[in-house]
Scaffold this motif. Structure first.
Motif, PDB file in Angstrom:
ATOM      1  N   ASN A  84      43.200   6.886  10.053  1.00 29.39           N
ATOM      2  CA  ASN A  84      43.313   8.164   9.331  1.00 29.39           C
ATOM      3  C   ASN A  84      44.772   8.593   9.180  1.00 29.39           C
ATOM      4  O   ASN A  84      45.139   9.207   8.177  1.00 29.39           O
ATOM      5  N   VAL A  87      46.119   6.743   6.211  1.00 31.70           N
ATOM      6  CA  VAL A  87      45.589   7.276   4.946  1.00 31.70           C
ATOM      7  C   VAL A  87      46.293   8.598   4.616  1.00 31.70           C
ATOM      8  O   VAL A  87      46.682   8.840   3.473  1.00 31.70           O
ATOM      9  N   LYS A  88      46.489   9.418   5.645  1.00 34.51           N
ATOM     10  CA  LYS A  88      47.127  10.724   5.435  1.00 34.51           C
ATOM     11  C   LYS A  88      48.584  10.538   4.967  1.00 34.51           C
ATOM     12  O   LYS A  88      48.997  11.111   3.947  1.00 34.51           O
ATOM     13  N   CYS A  90      50.109   7.846   3.708  1.00 35.56           N
ATOM     14  CA  CYS A  90      50.239   7.140   2.428  1.00 35.56           C
ATOM     15  C   CYS A  90      49.746   8.016   1.278  1.00 35.56           C
ATOM     16  O   CYS A  90      50.228   7.890   0.148  1.00 35.56           O
ATOM     17  N   GLY A  91      48.806   8.914   1.577  1.00 35.27           N
ATOM     18  CA  GLY A  91      48.307   9.849   0.559  1.00 35.27           C
ATOM     19  C   GLY A  91      49.427  10.724   0.030  1.00 35.27           C
ATOM     20  O   GLY A  91      49.441  11.105  -1.150  1.00 35.27           O
ATOM     21  N   GLY A  94      50.853   9.244  -2.855  1.00 39.05           N
ATOM     22  CA  GLY A  94      49.894   9.000  -3.935  1.00 39.05           C
ATOM     23  C   GLY A  94      49.092   7.715  -3.769  1.00 39.05           C
ATOM     24  O   GLY A  94      48.456   7.253  -4.717  1.00 39.05           O
ATOM     25  N   LEU A  95      49.119   7.134  -2.563  1.00 35.63           N
ATOM     26  CA  LEU A  95      48.341   5.906  -2.329  1.00 35.63           C
ATOM     27  C   LEU A  95      47.001   6.255  -1.692  1.00 35.63           C
ATOM     28  O   LEU A  95      46.962   6.963  -0.678  1.00 35.63           O
ATOM     29  N   SER A  96      45.907   5.771  -2.276  1.00 37.29           N
ATOM     30  CA  SER A  96      44.586   6.045  -1.715  1.00 37.29           C
ATOM     31  C   SER A  96      44.217   4.957  -0.700  1.00 37.29           C
ATOM     32  O   SER A  96      44.863   3.903  -0.634  1.00 37.29           O
ATOM     33  N   ALA A  97      43.124   5.205   0.046  1.00 31.61           N
ATOM     34  CA  ALA A  97      42.661   4.206   1.026  1.00 31.61           C
ATOM     35  C   ALA A  97      42.334   2.895   0.321  1.00 31.61           C
ATOM     36  O   ALA A  97      42.609   1.812   0.846  1.00 31.61           O
ATOM     37  N   SER A  98      41.774   2.991  -0.888  1.00 32.92           N
ATOM     38  CA  SER A  98      41.442   1.726  -1.568  1.00 32.92           C
ATOM     39  C   SER A  98      42.698   1.020  -2.090  1.00 32.92           C
ATOM     40  O   SER A  98      42.746  -0.207  -2.124  1.00 32.92           O
ATOM     41  N   ASP A  99      43.750   1.778  -2.463  1.00 36.31           N
ATOM     42  CA  ASP A  99      45.030   1.128  -2.811  1.00 36.31           C
ATOM     43  C   ASP A  99      45.530   0.324  -1.601  1.00 36.31           C
ATOM     44  O   ASP A  99      46.024  -0.800  -1.746  1.00 36.31           O
TER      45      ASP A  99
END
Ligand SMILES: Cc1ncc(CN)c(N)n1
Length: 221
Positions: A84, A87-88, A90-91, A94-99
């Motif tokens: 998590n 994900v937080k 990288c978010g 602008g990067l998503s978990a799937s990126d």
């Protein structure tokens, strides 16, 4: 001397190269280039997916139900907590978990995770836990050192959130439990005849950890 202390003192140069890598000092004083941190986080997300598999293997390799529960707790710490953070952070770029999941894997990430999975497939639970030790216990030691450095700009350091995550009580508890469990396994399954084999696994995994920092460090140049 504890089993873990014996492992560390058998690999002093490797342990130092890993735990005091320039990448870690760049986190502490905030001087690490963002490109290096970003490359690290993306590859680390892929790394954690593979390490979750290694903990699942630890469940399978567990001789007792108590060992199985310990491995399941480690698996949950990766899947439900540690990922998590990635994900937080990288978010924010602008990067998503799937990126993250679709990022091309770096050779260093593959080499390290394949080594650990292979050590676990070929060996018993103790061999697997020794291969996992530089990761889980090493980060607790590194983050504690970085948190204690107290640089003047600590409040504005963009990497403070990373340091706080690994220096914080929940991760430190995960690492302490992993260490205690490895000591227990060593009491049960480590014989003098096996010590050299276990030291080799520990040394190799530690070297691969340093290579992982180095990979990201190079990306910042
Ligand atoms: C490469 C690496 N090593 C260790 C950790 C800490 N679990 C990590 N997230 N990534």
């Amino acid at each position: 001397m504890s089993f873990f202390e014996r492992l560390k003192t058998s690999a002093p140069a490797e342990w130092r190269a890993y735990t005091e890598h320039p990448f870690t000092n760049g986190l502490a004083d905030g001087s690490l280039p963002e490109t290096a941190f970003r490359h690290y986080l993306v590859q680390d997300y892929l790394f954690l997916i593979e390490f979750a598999r290694a903990y699942a293997l630890a469940v399978y390799k567990s001789p007792s139900l108590a060992d199985m529960r310990e491995a399941a707790t480690g698996l949950s710490a990766i899947l439900d907590v540690e990922m998590n953070l990635h994900v937080k952070l990288c978010g924010e770029w602008g990067l998503s978990a799937s990126d993250l999941e679709q990022a091309p894997p770096a050779a260093e990430m593959l080499a390290y995770t394949r080594y650990v999975l292979d050590a676990g497939m070929r060996g018993d639970l103790l061999a697997l836990k020794v291969a996992l030790a530089p990761c889980v216990i090493g980060y607790a030691e590194i983050a504690t050192r970085l948190a204690s450095l107290r640089h003047a700009d600590a409040a504005t350091n963009a990497y403070r959130v990373w340091i706080d995550e690994y220096a914080g009580a929940p991760y430190q508890e995960v690492a302490a439990n992993a260490r205690a469990h490895m000591e227990q396994l060593a009491d049960r399954y480590a014989t003098p005849a096996r010590e050299a084999e276990l030291i080799t696994i520990f040394k190799e995994a530690t070297r691969l950890e340093a290579d992982f920092w180095e990979m990201a460090w190079r990306a910042g140049k």
